[in-house]
Design a protein around this motif. Structure first.
Motif, PDB file in Angstrom:
ATOM      1  N   MET A 144      34.363  48.630  54.700  1.00 15.06           N
ATOM      2  CA  MET A 144      35.289  49.389  53.869  1.00 15.06           C
ATOM      3  C   MET A 144      36.364  50.112  54.664  1.00 15.06           C
ATOM      4  SD  MET A 144      34.166  48.705  50.886  1.00 15.06           S
ATOM      5  CE  MET A 144      32.706  48.285  49.948  1.00 15.06           C
ATOM      6  N   GLU A 164      38.479  46.707  50.525  1.00 17.55           N
ATOM      7  CA  GLU A 164      39.375  47.158  49.464  1.00 17.55           C
ATOM      8  C   GLU A 164      40.680  47.720  49.989  1.00 17.55           C
ATOM      9  OE1 GLU A 164      37.151  49.876  47.119  1.00 17.55           O
ATOM     10  OE2 GLU A 164      35.742  48.353  46.367  1.00 17.55           O
ATOM     11  N   ARG A 179      37.207  40.397  45.867  1.00 15.49           N
ATOM     12  CA  ARG A 179      36.941  41.821  45.654  1.00 15.49           C
ATOM     13  C   ARG A 179      37.943  42.708  46.392  1.00 15.49           C
ATOM     14  NH1 ARG A 179      33.604  41.398  41.325  1.00 15.49           N
ATOM     15  NH2 ARG A 179      31.891  39.969  41.745  1.00 15.49           N
ATOM     16  N   CYS A 180      39.152  42.207  46.648  1.00 15.65           N
ATOM     17  CA  CYS A 180      40.225  43.017  47.230  1.00 15.65           C
ATOM     18  C   CYS A 180      41.240  43.273  46.112  1.00 15.65           C
ATOM     19  CB  CYS A 180      40.881  42.311  48.412  1.00 15.65           C
ATOM     20  SG  CYS A 180      39.769  42.037  49.804  1.00 15.65           S
ATOM     21  N   PRO A 181      41.139  44.374  45.419  1.00 19.38           N
ATOM     22  CA  PRO A 181      41.947  44.570  44.207  1.00 19.38           C
ATOM     23  C   PRO A 181      43.435  44.697  44.460  1.00 19.38           C
ATOM     24  CG  PRO A 181      40.748  46.570  44.760  1.00 19.38           C
ATOM     25  CD  PRO A 181      40.240  45.516  45.677  1.00 19.38           C
ATOM     26  N   CYS A 212      39.786  39.360  42.212  1.00 20.55           N
ATOM     27  CA  CYS A 212      41.105  39.930  42.503  1.00 20.55           C
ATOM     28  C   CYS A 212      41.842  40.113  41.171  1.00 20.55           C
ATOM     29  CB  CYS A 212      41.887  39.027  43.450  1.00 20.55           C
ATOM     30  SG  CYS A 212      41.157  38.905  45.092  1.00 20.55           S
TER      31      CYS A 212
END
Length: 489
Positions: free
Chosen positions: A359, A385, A409-411, A436
């Motif tokens: 993270m 993220e 899962r990398c917004p 995403c």
């Protein structure tokens, strides 16, 4: 008739035991004439029927109408009753003198016995370790072939209930018969998942197998630092070591006390090239620094879920292990941008990097990797993220050889990042964008036009239009699309 049958049984018992011993020694037999009445029991060996003189009739009951002929695998005729008989006495008799068939002069030989030793040895080379041990119990010839040193360059043991310590002790003792106390042929030992493997078994192997090159003991809970030290210190050619899932293994030496006990290794270098310490949750910076100091030739290092590793130890790792090509730091939550800057010192040698779920990593750390590692081919940054389109743009400009990227899962990754990848990474083959949420069809259309070699695209949990996916399928004919869109089929 009853008394006569009793004698027949007694004589047959001796013949059966003699035959069993002959079969175990690999001796061929020639069919001989049996007495007029030879009785066998149901529990007698099947080889008694196949190796004895062929008989045209079997008398199982005084009532001949209840007997029906059947064919047996060796081509002779037998008969069986339609009702069970306690004890099932089978009497083999000869026909009258005028109709007696002449016994075959050729001995009964199994087809596999015709194979020459080199061919049979090649067949045995495909068997696993337990099957080889079973083949050694067939006959004397198979025993000698099964223990041929050329078949024992690798030992593979599996099963939680297997007593791996005893198995290694017995196998190494047998393999050391030709060369007293030393087994020069064994190069690979795989005992993954053998929970009954302990330090005792590894010490026996380290003492007897100096030519060991590969050791995999993943998931062996009872293996500790000291046993691993014995192996790496006594096997100078060891290149591959997998101790993933061994919670007691923290390093070659972890604390100051163990360092004092392991002083013979001080200053020495180990030729280890592949080290997997996945799930070694007790590994800390001090242990990783010791590994880096003693293993400068490492090319593959996997530290997945070693949650105590920090950026400080990665500095020593990059300085000492300059030949690293693959590095996995997945779920190492204390690793951040500073650690990636140290990893970037590996420069053009790094090919594989995994920092999934770290993270603390942002575009800053990814920029260092992109600038100094232009030959990077695989990047896993799933769950980071802090990554944005800017980080993907750095990768696209500086790492044109990228073949696989995972930024699920990398917004903050959106269409702009995909457009940059489409312009700079034409050879991209695998791309995961799962979860995403900022993606639309524009980025996927750019990928379809710029990455024709794409083979796998994961857009699960992404709200993208089906038309964009159809365009990807149209331009990338070999692409497998993983999605959760019911309208696309």
């Amino acid at each position: 008739m009853g008394a006569n049958n009793g004698k027949q049984y007694g004589s047959e018992g001796k013949g059966s035991s003699s035959l069993s011993s002959d079969v175990s020694s690999g001796t061929d037999h020639t069919p001989t004439k049996a007495p007029k009445n030879v009785a066998t029991s149901e529990d007698s060996d099947l080889s008694m029927r196949t190796l004895s003189t062929p008989s045209p009739a079997l008398i199982l009951s005084p009532n001949p109408s209840r007997v029906s002929p059947q064919s047996v695998p060796n081509g002779h005729e037998t008969s069986s009753t339609s009702f069970p008989i306690p004890g099932e006495t089978v009497a083999m008799v000869h026909p009258p003198p005028g109709t007696r068939s002449r016994p075959s002069k050729a001995p009964h030989t199994a087809l596999i016995d015709i194979l020459p030793d080199p061919v049979l040895l090649h067949v045995l080379s495909y068997l696993s370790t337990p099957h080889l041990c079973r083949c050694a119990r067939v006959c004397r010839r198979w025993y000698n072939l099964s223990w041929d040193p050329r078949l024992w360059s690798c030992i593979r043991l599996t099963g939680e209930s297997l007593n791996a310590d005893r198995a290694l002790k017995v196998l190494t003792h047998r393999l050391c018969q030709d060369t007293p106390s030393v087994c020069l042929t064994l190069e690979t030992v795989v005992a993954s998942g053998c929970r009954r493997l302990s330090d005792r078994g590894l010490r026996v192997m380290a003492r007897c197998c100096p030519e060991l090159r590969c050791l995999e003991v993943a998931g062996c809970y009872n293996v500790s630092n000291h046993a691993v030290f014995d192996v790496v210190s006594k096997c100078p050619n060891l290149e591959h070591l997998d101790v993933s899932g061994c919670p007691k293994v923290t390093c070659i030496s972890l604390t100051e006390e163990t360092c004092l006990q392991l002083t013979p290794l001080h200053g020495q270098q180990i030729g280890l090239r592949h080290l997997d310490m996945t799930d070694c949750v007790s590994l800390e910076d001090e242990g990783l620094r010791t590994i880096a100091f003693h293993c400068p030739h490492l090319t593959h290092l996997y530290l997945r879920r070693c949650s105590r590793i920090t950026d400080e130890s990665l500095r020593q790792l990059a300085l000492r292990c300059s030949a690293l090509r693959e590095l996995s730091l997945s779920d190492c939550h204390l690793v951040g941008d500073f650690g990636l800057r140290e990893v970037a010192r590996l420069e053009g040698r790094l090919r594989y990097l995994s920092v999934a779920h770290c993270m603390r990593i942002t575009d800053v750390g990814l920029r260092y990797v992109a600038r100094y590692c232009p030959r990077l081919r695989y990047l896993n940054a799933r769950g980071c993220e802090g990554l944005t389109d800017q980080g993907l743009s750095h990768l696209a400009r500086n790492c044109p050889r990228l073949r696989s990227i995972d930024v699920g899962r990398c917004p903050l990754v959106s269409d702009a990042g995909l457009e940059a990848l489409a312009r700079g990474c034409e050879g991209l083959r695998r791309l995961s964008l799962r979860g995403c949420e900022s993606l639309t069809g524009r980025g996927l259309m750019a990928l379809a036009a710029g990455c024709p070699e794409l083979q796998l695209l994961n857009v699960q949990e992404c709200d993208v239009p089906p038309e964009a996916l159809r365009l990807v399928r149209q331009h990338c004919r070999r692409c497998v699309i993983e999605h959760t869109i019911p309208a696309f089929y």
